[in-house]
Design an enzyme around this catalytic site. Structure first.
Site, PDB file in Angstrom:
ATOM      1  CE  LYS B  70      -2.210  -1.901   3.396  1.00  0.00           C
ATOM      2  NZ  LYS B  70      -2.912  -2.035   4.670  1.00  0.00           N
ATOM      3  CG  PHE B 110      15.327  -6.362   6.524  1.00  0.00           C
ATOM      4  CD1 PHE B 110      16.042  -7.539   6.702  1.00  0.00           C
ATOM      5  CD2 PHE B 110      15.378  -5.393   7.532  1.00  0.00           C
ATOM      6  CE1 PHE B 110      16.771  -7.750   7.873  1.00  0.00           C
ATOM      7  CE2 PHE B 110      16.109  -5.599   8.690  1.00  0.00           C
ATOM      8  CZ  PHE B 110      16.801  -6.780   8.869  1.00  0.00           C
ATOM      9  CG  ASP B 115       6.565 -12.088   9.760  1.00  0.00           C
ATOM     10  OD1 ASP B 115       6.724 -12.288  10.983  1.00  0.00           O
ATOM     11  OD2 ASP B 115       5.442 -12.105   9.204  1.00  0.00           O
ATOM     12  CG  ASP B 119       4.909 -15.660  10.984  1.00  0.00           C
ATOM     13  OD1 ASP B 119       5.481 -15.989  12.039  1.00  0.00           O
ATOM     14  OD2 ASP B 119       4.511 -14.500  10.762  1.00  0.00           O
ATOM     15  NE  ARG B 124       4.042 -10.605   3.525  1.00  0.00           N
ATOM     16  CZ  ARG B 124       3.669 -10.208   4.775  1.00  0.00           C
ATOM     17  NH1 ARG B 124       2.848  -9.179   4.954  1.00  0.00           N
ATOM     18  NH2 ARG B 124       4.114 -10.871   5.821  1.00  0.00           N
ATOM     19  CG  ASP B 186       4.269 -11.921  16.804  1.00  0.00           C
ATOM     20  OD1 ASP B 186       3.203 -12.035  17.440  1.00  0.00           O
ATOM     21  OD2 ASP B 186       4.361 -12.155  15.588  1.00  0.00           O
ATOM     22  CE  LYS B 212       3.525  -8.058  15.009  1.00  0.00           C
ATOM     23  NZ  LYS B 212       2.653  -9.227  14.737  1.00  0.00           N
ATOM     24  CG  PHE B 251      -2.436   0.826  11.756  1.00  0.00           C
ATOM     25  CD1 PHE B 251      -3.049   1.487  10.703  1.00  0.00           C
ATOM     26  CD2 PHE B 251      -1.617  -0.273  11.445  1.00  0.00           C
ATOM     27  CE1 PHE B 251      -2.874   1.072   9.384  1.00  0.00           C
ATOM     28  CE2 PHE B 251      -1.447  -0.693  10.132  1.00  0.00           C
ATOM     29  CZ  PHE B 251      -2.066  -0.009   9.101  1.00  0.00           C
ATOM     30  CG  ASP B 255      -3.838  -5.715  10.653  1.00  0.00           C
ATOM     31  OD1 ASP B 255      -3.839  -5.271   9.506  1.00  0.00           O
ATOM     32  OD2 ASP B 255      -3.436  -6.853  10.952  1.00  0.00           O
ATOM     33  CG  ASP B 256      -5.119  -7.755  15.947  1.00  0.00           C
ATOM     34  OD1 ASP B 256      -4.349  -7.904  14.980  1.00  0.00           O
ATOM     35  OD2 ASP B 256      -4.726  -7.728  17.133  1.00  0.00           O
TER      36      ASP B 256
END
Ligand SMILES: [Mg+2]
Ligand SMILES: [Mg+2]
Ligand SMILES: [Mg+2]
Ligand SMILES: [Mg+2]
Ligand SMILES: [Mg+2]
Ligand SMILES: [Mg+2]
Lengths: 364, 364
Positions: B70, B110, B115, B119, B124, B186, B212, B251, B255-256
């Site tokens: 974005k 990066f 990540d 994960d 993505r 995390d 994070k 923010f 997102d959650d």
């Protein structure tokens, strides 16, 4: 704090004993500096609101991955500075050179944690690789970044007010980037288990070794010590690099030789280059000399993780007398590097002779 | 190059149209800066003796991982600088702010490359994660380092002679380290598939989110623009951070919320926080309100990757009216942040109001 004297005298047995003892003292003093630096990193974490278990994790990461190597890279910053200044170091100089030496060890830890993960390795320095610990796994990729960040923090704490601070940061950034490029070349040169000898050329090999190993292991410690003195021009740095890169290449070729022919008791590990499909110096020499039948044996047995295949590869090496090819190379490399050292005018030759003396015909 | 005007006038429909058009132009101009920076990186590689296939690999890495988001973080450096200077930017200022904006996008790439690997993510931005490409795999860990190195090189090329150069390097080092610490928290807060709600507290959540996400997404772009102006004191930087960290938390809570309640068509992905065992804001709120029976359902169904389990978790959320809990939180967070903005004396309020306006009640 006792430091070695730089001297041209022929050492007597007594002097050797003193030198050996002060070498032990020096290593001890160097190791104490690690403890201080690790304590600094840990002491910083509460300001970032890290809870106790996170702090304990970072402490374990540092102690597991940073100390415990041969420390040749780190110690050579001290040795080089002493040669450049032509006198014993003050306590402050010894401390500062040790801190820089430890940042090289930290850089190595940063790379090795990621490297072992990428290579799916099992052991490092006789212990399971960091990522193999049950509480770690893929998190090792982030842990590796934390190790890198420590370097910038150590620089800022101990060198932030030095006139050469920005040059030092740039030096480390550059060497780190070159090592990453070398890792990339290495990782793309051979896929596990897939034999493709078309990439196994001396040209490819030299480039991988130069970028993956020579800059951080040989050029970096000398450049750091040169920076500390404030006495050298950009050309002097280039001159030093021109000798240290071939020395790094020679060192890696020794490493490849010892992987196959070294005594596991002496080198501290059992070689795995053949089964790991490494683009190593021995296989490249063998391919240059192999008959079509021998090449076929190599193709069918390289990169296979079983004793019979490994033995067949070694048998071809024996037929081709690869050990002698190495010994001839080693003698010639020594003469070549010596000649280069004789020509250098700007940086004291003793810097390079001392390095070369440490590695010539090494058994581990 | 057209830039938005900062104005207090109430916009007419015509003005809106002009603004929308110049916003498009601005995005286009920003994207062009990426092309230049990527070309710089690639043009540098032959000096490191990289062969054609290695250069092609790095080019693909950059284009695959750096652009295509974005770009809110990157663009906000430009927006913030314009507000701080209270005028249209010169072409040089626009370019420099864009370069800094892209280094944030580079930093994000990066971190995201590593990540996604850690994960074990699949997609993505609607494409397979970088490490999922057949020619990549675990090499992604080293590719992530190459992305980071680009940042230092870009800084040196375009800001090496600025009076704020060292501050800029330190800012990026600090934010990167904080983000690594947040990632560590995390990654250690929840193991895949192992439900342990004892760590799922608001305190833990806030710390993870702050480190994070908030520093690199909210604090970094504003601090970069502040550095460029040369007008601010260390206290001003702290004042800005004190508003931007809670904004980053808000923010992330959005997102959650959107992960569970957003429209997949609008947010561009299907949420996976429930099955991924995320220490998210919704589950924390639910645990604070759940009866023993409801808690048991959550324990038995959270972190399970099947439709029936996910539906059962969502049903408990519904019973507890978690969506309303979020909306009430959102209204309160807005008022709280507004009050903080009203109190700040040192940095123009418009910087923060502009940010807040962009994210309040966002749907994606
Ligand atoms: Mg390895
Ligand atoms: Mg490797
Ligand atoms: Mg080896
Ligand atoms: Mg992730
Ligand atoms: Mg993650
Ligand atoms: Mg999310």
């Amino acid at each position: 704090m006792a430091h070695l004297n730089v001297s041209d005298e022929v050492p007597t047995p007594e002097m050797n004993e003193v030198a050996a003892r002060s070498k032990q003292d020096r290593i001890k003093a160097f190791e104490d500096v690690y403890k201080k630096l690790a304590a600094d990193v840990i002491a910083d974490l509460p300001q970032f609101e890290m809870p106790a278990d996170a702090i304990a994790y970072v402490a374990k990461l540092l102690d597991y991955t940073v100390p415990g190597g041969k420390m040749n890279r780190g110690l050579s910053v001290i040795d080089t500075l002493e040669i450049l200044l032509r006198r014993e170091l003050t306590d402050d100089e010894f401390f500062k050179a040790s801190v820089l030496g430890w940042t090289i060890e930290w850089l190595q830890a940063f790379f090795l944690v990621a490297d072992d993960l990428m290579d799916s390795s099992h052991t490092r320095r006789g212990e399971p690789c960091w990522f193999r610990l049950p509480e770690v796994g893929l998190i090792a990729a982030n842990d590796s970044l934390i190790l890198e960040s420590c370097i910038w923090r150590i620089f800022r704490t101990y060198f932030g007010n030095e006139r050469y601070y920005v040059d030092l940061v740039h030096l480390m950034q550059d060497v780190s980037f070159k090592t990453q490029l070398g890792q990339m070349l290495d990782l793309k040169s051979a896929k596990p288990g897939v034999v493709n000898f078309s990439n196994f050329t001396l040209d490819t090999y030299r480039r991988i070794v130069k970028y993956k190993t020579a800059f951080y292991s040989f050029v970096l410690p000398v450049h750091m010590a040169m920076l500390m003195t404030g006495r050298f021009t950009p050309k002097d740095f280039k001159d030093a690099e021109a000798i240290l890169v071939p020395m790094g290449e020679y060192f890696q070729i020794q490493d490849d030789y010892l992987d196959c022919y070294g005594d596991p008791k002496t080198i501290g590990k059992i070689g795995t280059d053949i089964q790991d499909n490494k683009c190593g110096w021995l296989i490249i020499q063998a391919l240059q000399r192999a008959s079509p039948a021998q090449r076929k044996i190599l193709e069918e047995n390289y990169a296979r993780d079983n004793e019979a295949s490994i033995a067949k590869v070694k048998e071809v090496y024996k037929q081709l007398n690869i050990a002698k090819v190495f010994h001839d190379y080693e003698d010639k490399a020594y003469v070549d590097i010596k000649q280069q050292i004789d020509r250098i005018q700007t940086v004291p030759k003793e810097v390079f002779n001392s390095f070369l003396g440490k590695i010539f015909k090494r058994q581990h």
